[in-house]
Scaffold this active site. Structure first.
Site, PDB file in Angstrom:
ATOM      1  N   LYS A   1       0.802  -1.224   0.000  1.00 34.81           N
ATOM      2  CA  LYS A   1       0.000   0.000   0.000  1.00 34.81           C
ATOM      3  C   LYS A   1       0.839   1.280   0.000  1.00 34.81           C
ATOM      4  CE  LYS A   1      -4.457  -1.248   0.335  1.00 34.81           C
ATOM      5  NZ  LYS A   1      -5.559  -0.713  -0.499  1.00 34.81           N
TER       6      LYS A   1
ATOM      7  N   SER B   1       0.977  -9.766  -0.374  1.00 32.08           N
ATOM      8  CA  SER B   1       0.688  -8.332  -0.361  1.00 32.08           C
ATOM      9  C   SER B   1       1.039  -7.634   0.942  1.00 32.08           C
ATOM     10  CB  SER B   1      -0.792  -8.098  -0.690  1.00 32.08           C
ATOM     11  OG  SER B   1      -1.622  -8.771   0.243  1.00 32.08           O
TER      12      SER B   1
END
Length: 408
Positions: free
Chosen positions: A55, A304
């Site tokens: 992110k 992720s």
């Protein structure tokens, strides 16, 4: 953002912009997982990123795009944790005041790390959507700029740098598996992936509790709910910008249960010594669930993020020991007289079992007054070892049953 010259240029520009501020994470070949699935597997380790998640890429591109006036007003964001840390990291680096709204059940590790990066954290709402509504209201009331977690072209371009790097390292991938929440990571990876390798097969992953993108692409109403180990992809409403990109480029979305994702967290921790949060492990869960479908093919999986709460990770590991028969709780009926506990422990120890806990049950035992029960937690080798211990105790006259009954 279809695959156009401008779209891939935006992702390459994002990569240049981020260079030096974030980590170019490795694409790790993993032999054990490759042997288990028949595929040649590479893991893109975004859990090693500067904030423990991909992110930080999209947040960096977005915050760098702000005007001086927008920076002076400050920013507000809503996040289950990883977008929060990405915004907080770059806001601190650029001197921008940041307020982050998080759902009330956000893991402590994500809240603490966001605050450590200098942002103000507000816990509000039962899920991401409720936190997002609160953040939007705060932005409107204060004039601060709302930084979307996925539905923004700058954010999508930043997330696309994950696939850009992966395909630079492993250009001949056949399949790329990516977790999907709102769709920013998959949308960016889809654009970059098909620009660099048009034959690349793109597979998304969602949790069965929040299958919002999978349902939306089928023309069904999105939604979801419940407590999930994969809170990073627990999004009820997928992005408006990301949805058509994913519809165009993604072949399939695997929808997985909580047990499957938990097992993947355990597999990565034990088998690869990789710490992944639930959303981060979802791609591995999808590969395992495919049951040999990708055998003989070169598969990339985006891990992720790795921002899993320590207590949750501990529970995953302990539950894994129980399910694998490496830790078991036995209830053993004995006579309440001297020497019985010693005899039981001798039988268990003689067979190689390691006693971790013993609870001698007298007051709440409903059998004869001269009998009692022992609850014993034992460390064992595997399920077969447990059966040998139970058989030996039973043969010696001690009625024994397994309380932890989820062994493989």
């Amino acid at each position: 953002m279809p695959v156009t010259i401008d779209a891939i240029r935006a992702i390459r520009d994002a990569a240049a912009l981020l260079e030096g501020d974030i980590i170019r994470t490795p694409a790790l070949p993993v032999r054990r997982l490759s042997r288990a699935t028949g595929a040649e597997v590479y893991l893109k380790l975004e859990n090693l990123q500067v904030t423990g998640s991909f992110k930080v890429r999209g947040a960096g591109v977005k915050l760098n795009s702000l005007s001086d006036g927008e920076r002076a007003r400050g920013v507000v964001a809503a996040s289950a944790g990883n977008h929060a840390q990405g915004v907080a990291f770059h806001a601190g680096r650029l001197g921008i005041a940041a307020t982050i709204y998080m759902p009330e059940g956000t893991p402590f590790t994500k809240v603490g790390r966001t605050e450590d990066l200098g942002a103000t954290v507000v816990l509000e709402g039962a899920d991401f959507n409720a936190a997002r509504e609160a953040a939007l209201a705060h932005a409107e009331a204060t004039g601060k700029l709302f930084i979307a977690p996925f539905d923004d072209p700058h954010v999508i371009a930043g997330q696309g740098t994950v696939a850009l790097e992966l395909l630079e390292d492993v250009p001949d991938l056949d399949v790329l598996i990516v977790p999907i929440g709102g769709g920013g990571l998959m949308a960016g990876c889809a654009v970059a992936g098909h620009a660099m390798n048009p034959r690349l097969e793109l597979i998304g992953v969602q949790t069965a509790l929040y299958p919002s993108m999978a349902r939306a692409l089928k023309g069904e109403p999105p939604g979801g709910g419940g407590t999930t180990i994969a809170e990073g992809i627990a999004v009820k409403t997928p992005g408006e910008i990301t949805r058509p990109i994913i519809a165009e480029h993604v072949k399939d979305i695997a929808v997985l249960g909580e047990d499957q994702i938990e097992a993947a967290v355990l597999m990565l921790a034990e088998g690869q010594r990789i710490v992944a949060e639930g959303a981060g492990a979802a791609g591995v869960a999808a590969l395992v669930a495919a049951d040999g479908k990708y055998s003989g093919r070169k598969v990339g999986i985006v891990i992720s993020g790795g921002n899993i709460d320590s207590r949750l990770l501990s529970n995953v590991l302990l539950r894994g020991l129980v399910r694998g028969g490496r830790m078991v709780s036995l209830r053993i009926s004995i006579s309440d007289r001297p020497g019985m506990l010693s005899e039981v422990s001798g039988l268990i120890g003689g067979l190689g079992g390691n006693i971790l806990e013993v609870y001698h049950q007298r007051l709440f035992f409903e059998g004869p007054i001269r009998d009692t029960e022992l609850d014993v937690v034992i460390e064992t080798v595997d399920a077969e070892h447990v059966r040998k211990i139970v058989d030996a105790l039973t043969a010696a006259g001690f009625q024994t049953r397994v309380l932890s009954n989820r062994m493989n």
